[in-house]
Design a protein around this motif. Structure first.
Motif, PDB file in Angstrom:
ATOM      1  N   LYS A   1      -8.530   5.943  -6.924  1.00  0.00           N
ATOM      2  CA  LYS A   1      -7.394   6.850  -6.782  1.00  0.00           C
ATOM      3  C   LYS A   1      -7.790   8.104  -6.012  1.00  0.00           C
ATOM      4  O   LYS A   1      -6.958   8.765  -5.402  1.00  0.00           O
TER       5      LYS A   1
ATOM      6  N   ARG B   1       1.129  -8.279  -8.956  1.00  0.00           N
ATOM      7  CA  ARG B   1       2.149  -7.367  -8.426  1.00  0.00           C
ATOM      8  C   ARG B   1       2.300  -7.348  -6.909  1.00  0.00           C
ATOM      9  O   ARG B   1       3.402  -7.077  -6.418  1.00  0.00           O
ATOM     10  N   PRO B   2       1.258  -7.595  -6.106  1.00  0.00           N
ATOM     11  CA  PRO B   2       1.441  -7.480  -4.654  1.00  0.00           C
ATOM     12  C   PRO B   2       2.567  -8.347  -4.100  1.00  0.00           C
ATOM     13  O   PRO B   2       3.209  -7.973  -3.115  1.00  0.00           O
TER      14      PRO B   2
ATOM     15  N   ASP C   1       8.455  -1.325  -6.633  1.00  0.00           N
ATOM     16  CA  ASP C   1       8.309  -0.020  -6.000  1.00  0.00           C
ATOM     17  C   ASP C   1       6.819   0.289  -5.869  1.00  0.00           C
ATOM     18  O   ASP C   1       6.172   0.752  -6.805  1.00  0.00           O
ATOM     19  N   LEU C   2       6.257   0.008  -4.676  1.00  0.00           N
ATOM     20  CA  LEU C   2       4.821   0.165  -4.477  1.00  0.00           C
ATOM     21  C   LEU C   2       4.363   1.615  -4.610  1.00  0.00           C
ATOM     22  O   LEU C   2       3.198   1.876  -4.933  1.00  0.00           O
ATOM     23  N   SER C   3       5.273   2.566  -4.370  1.00  0.00           N
ATOM     24  CA  SER C   3       4.873   3.983  -4.464  1.00  0.00           C
ATOM     25  C   SER C   3       4.484   4.373  -5.873  1.00  0.00           C
ATOM     26  O   SER C   3       3.803   5.385  -6.077  1.00  0.00           O
ATOM     27  N   ARG C   4       4.892   3.585  -6.833  1.00  0.00           N
ATOM     28  CA  ARG C   4       4.580   3.898  -8.235  1.00  0.00           C
ATOM     29  C   ARG C   4       3.434   3.021  -8.757  1.00  0.00           C
ATOM     30  O   ARG C   4       3.172   3.011  -9.953  1.00  0.00           O
ATOM     31  N   GLN C   5       2.786   2.289  -7.851  1.00  0.00           N
ATOM     32  CA  GLN C   5       1.728   1.366  -8.248  1.00  0.00           C
ATOM     33  C   GLN C   5       0.347   1.927  -7.913  1.00  0.00           C
ATOM     34  O   GLN C   5       0.200   2.784  -7.039  1.00  0.00           O
TER      35      GLN C   5
ATOM     36  N   PRO D   1      -3.504   2.235  -6.366  1.00  0.00           N
ATOM     37  CA  PRO D   1      -3.938   2.015  -4.976  1.00  0.00           C
ATOM     38  C   PRO D   1      -4.278   0.560  -4.669  1.00  0.00           C
ATOM     39  O   PRO D   1      -4.001   0.078  -3.569  1.00  0.00           O
TER      40      PRO D   1
ATOM     41  N   ARG E   1      -1.121  -1.256  -3.749  1.00  0.00           N
ATOM     42  CA  ARG E   1      -0.605  -0.816  -2.452  1.00  0.00           C
ATOM     43  C   ARG E   1      -1.488  -1.290  -1.303  1.00  0.00           C
ATOM     44  O   ARG E   1      -1.001  -1.595  -0.213  1.00  0.00           O
ATOM     45  N   LEU E   2      -2.793  -1.346  -1.536  1.00  0.00           N
ATOM     46  CA  LEU E   2      -3.754  -1.655  -0.477  1.00  0.00           C
ATOM     47  C   LEU E   2      -4.329  -3.068  -0.609  1.00  0.00           C
ATOM     48  O   LEU E   2      -5.406  -3.352  -0.086  1.00  0.00           O
ATOM     49  N   ASN E   3      -3.614  -3.949  -1.283  1.00  0.00           N
ATOM     50  CA  ASN E   3      -4.144  -5.292  -1.517  1.00  0.00           C
ATOM     51  C   ASN E   3      -4.553  -5.980  -0.215  1.00  0.00           C
ATOM     52  O   ASN E   3      -5.654  -6.536  -0.107  1.00  0.00           O
TER      53      ASN E   3
END
Length: 590
Positions: free
Chosen positions: A211, A447-448, A454-458, A460, A463-465
């Protein structure tokens, strides 16, 4: 006196072309050569007692025995010798005579055979793995560590740790002998993620979690470590830790079968006249299918009183170290029988033995734990015998006998004909099942690809998978390999890992929805607890601390938090919930 060895007649002699003689004393004068026996004693191959469905054969000689004094059958004795690869050393005969003349030994106390195994820790130099090792060693439990760098591991874990050097991404570095004795596995191997700009020597940035830095994969790819590595590790340990359905050792079930080289070994080896055979009955099973059949007639004439079937020595030892015992599926006749398991290629050696009772006219499954096996040699308990080694099973034997051991008699013994259909012998894992393989995965693995997320609430990693080599995608594929391999498992999915101490209140969840943080020390404790808990078996779950990211968690050494009973968390878990069921559904934002 019962003696299921050939040593009673090992000094066989006398020129004899007739297979019937009136006394075994006539043949106890000088050793008889194998060449002489082959040229002077005519008999059919004893192996004809082994039958199969494709070519059903059985030993056709009528099975009968009478209790009066009878002539001893040299021909049958010779067949016994040659089926079991020839007679042992004649010198053994004199040892037997001394033992016979000394009389029965007094009863020995029951000796429990130890079958506990080693816990293998893979990824033992990582943040979770080294804590797992430390806890297990402090508890005095046997541990083996699988590491890539021996020097680093010795420095971190101590010079005396039981260590094997291997890489789960390379099959050639995981030979079977590495895993002998391993009964449980904690896998803490993970792909390495680090700051793009580098880290401090003590990995301070890494310890804060991704993070707080821009991450990249260091070293091997997620596909190689999380997926292919998981497959390789499962393959390496599967034979050692066992599968929930057990392992077929002999018999018939569904569309599979396994036959063994059984042969009769009766009291003819000590002068008796009891006689048995083993054959395959193509329609004698409980559902009309095939079954093995041990049958014959037992007599106490000539001081005899037992019949048995025994396998030839296996060319390769049967490794059942991942299991807890042998289960026999049979149709009983109300009598007590014995199972004898041998771990030595020597003929006249200790047999690890246990008795079992049957119910007349009823098909039943009888479980015989390895821990119940008693070391017996010539009907006497051997108090200083080595522990039973389930990884080195050389032969099996089923016996119906007047004798138990240490001077005891079989209370259900009766002379005359008997038969025992045995449809299968299977190694089993005891109930209740507990995990044999605990895997540290990660929250967020489903989750990816989840629609509408909502990826903004996930975190890193979600989001970066893609940028991180599809790290979570391959973690999920590795999980699926474990779920489908048959090994009883537990999959622990921690949220973001921290260096904080264990002790905070926890939230366990399923469905892969939660975010938060969790101590590496806490995860190590959860993994070890899962190994002992039937409530954790075949479960996948996420876990986090109730303490938010913004608040550090500390422990007062003078007033530490109480130890947790993780079973209270495990009890609420359900099988079959992985989060994959939400991939086609719109999730609730968390």
């Amino acid at each position: 006196m019962e003696c299921c060895s050939l040593s009673a007649i090992q000094g066989v002699s006398s020129v004899c072309k007739n297979s019937k003689i009136t006394s075994r004393q006539q043949v106890l004068r000088a050793p008889l050569s194998n060449q002489f026996l082959q040229s002077h004693c005519k008999f059919q191959p004893f192996g004809n007692r082994i039958t199969s469905l494709s070519n059903p054969r059985s030993y056709s000689r009528p099975v009968s025995a009478e209790t009066e004094k009878q002539g001893w059958d040299l021909g049958r004795f010779v067949k016994t010798l040659y089926f079991f690869n020839g007679p042992p050393s004649p010198a053994k005969f004199f040892e037997f005579l001394i033992g016979k003349l000394s009389g029965p030994a007094p009863g020995e106390p029951e000796k429990v055979m130890e079958t506990s195994g080693i816990t293998l820790v893979a990824g033992a130099t990582g943040g979770v793995g080294r804590r797992v090792v430390d806890i297990l060693l402090k508890r005095g439990l046997p541990v083996r560590v699988l590491v890539r760098n021996e020097e680093k591991a010795r420095k971190m874990l101590g010079p005396d740790v039981d260590l094997i050097v291997g890489d789960i991404t390379k099959v050639s570095t995981l030979p079977p002998e590495y895993f002998k004795g391993v009964k449980r596995v904690i896998n803490a191997v993970s792909v390495i993620v680090g700051p793009k700009e580098g880290d401090t020597p003590d990995r301070a940035k890494y310890s804060q979690g991704i993070k707080f830095f821009e991450p990249e994969i260091k070293g091997d790819s997620p596909e190689l470590v999380e997926y292919i590595g998981m497959k390789n590790l499962i393959t390496a340990v599967k034979g050692s830790v066992g599968v929930r359905t057990g392992k077929l050792v002999f018999g018939f079930e569904d569309n599979s079968s396994r036959e063994l080289p059984w042969g009769a070994l009766d009291d003819v080896v000590m002068g008796g006249v009891s006689e048995s055979i083993f054959q395959i009955d193509p329609t004698g099973g409980e559902s009309g299918g095939p079954t093995g059949l041990f049958k014959g007639s037992v007599s106490t004439a000539n001081n005899g009183g037992f019949t048995s079937i025994r396998t030839r020595n296996f060319s390769v030892p049967e490794d059942l170290s991942g299991y807890d015992g042998l289960e026999l599926r049979l149709k009983g006749d109300g009598c007590r029988y014995k199972l004898v398991v041998r771990t030595s290629r020597d003929w006249d050696t200790v047999g690890y033995t246990t008795g079992f009772d049957t119910v007349e006219g009823q098909w039943q499954s009888i479980r015989l734990p390895f821990s119940s096996l008693r070391p017996i040699f010539r009907a006497r308990t051997v108090s200083d015998a080595p522990p039973f080694d389930p990884s080195q099973i050389i032969s099996l034997q089923l016996m119906f006998s007047k004798f138990e051991y240490d001077g005891k008699l079989n209370p259900t013994f009766k002379e005359g004909p008997f038969q025992l259909p045995v449809s299968r012998i299977r190694a089993y894992l005891k109930d209740p099942l507990t995990p044999r393989f605990v895997h540290v995965s990660s929250a967020g693995v489903t989750r990816p690809e989840r629609p509408g997320l909502d990826l903004s609430r996930q975190p890193p990693a979600v989001r970066l998978n893609k940028e991180l080599g599809f790290i979570l995608t391959f973690k999920l594929k590795g999980e699926d390999e474990l779920r489908e391999c048959g090994i009883p498992y537990s999959i622990v999915r921690p949220c973001a890992l921290t260096e904080e101490p264990a002790g905070a209140d926890l939230i366990f969840d399923q469905g892969d929805n939660i975010t938060g943080k969790i101590s590496r020390e806490e995860i190590a404790k959860i993994c070890i607890a899962a190994l002992e808990s039937p409530y954790a078996c075949d479960k996948t779950f996420e876990v986090k601390s109730t303490v938010p990211f913004s608040e550090p968690f500390t422990v007062d050494p003078e007033n530490p938090p109480p130890e947790k009973d993780y079973n209270e968390y495990f009890k609420n878990l359900k099988e079959g919930i992985t989060g994959k069921e939400s991939l086609e559904q719109t999730p609730v934002p968390v």
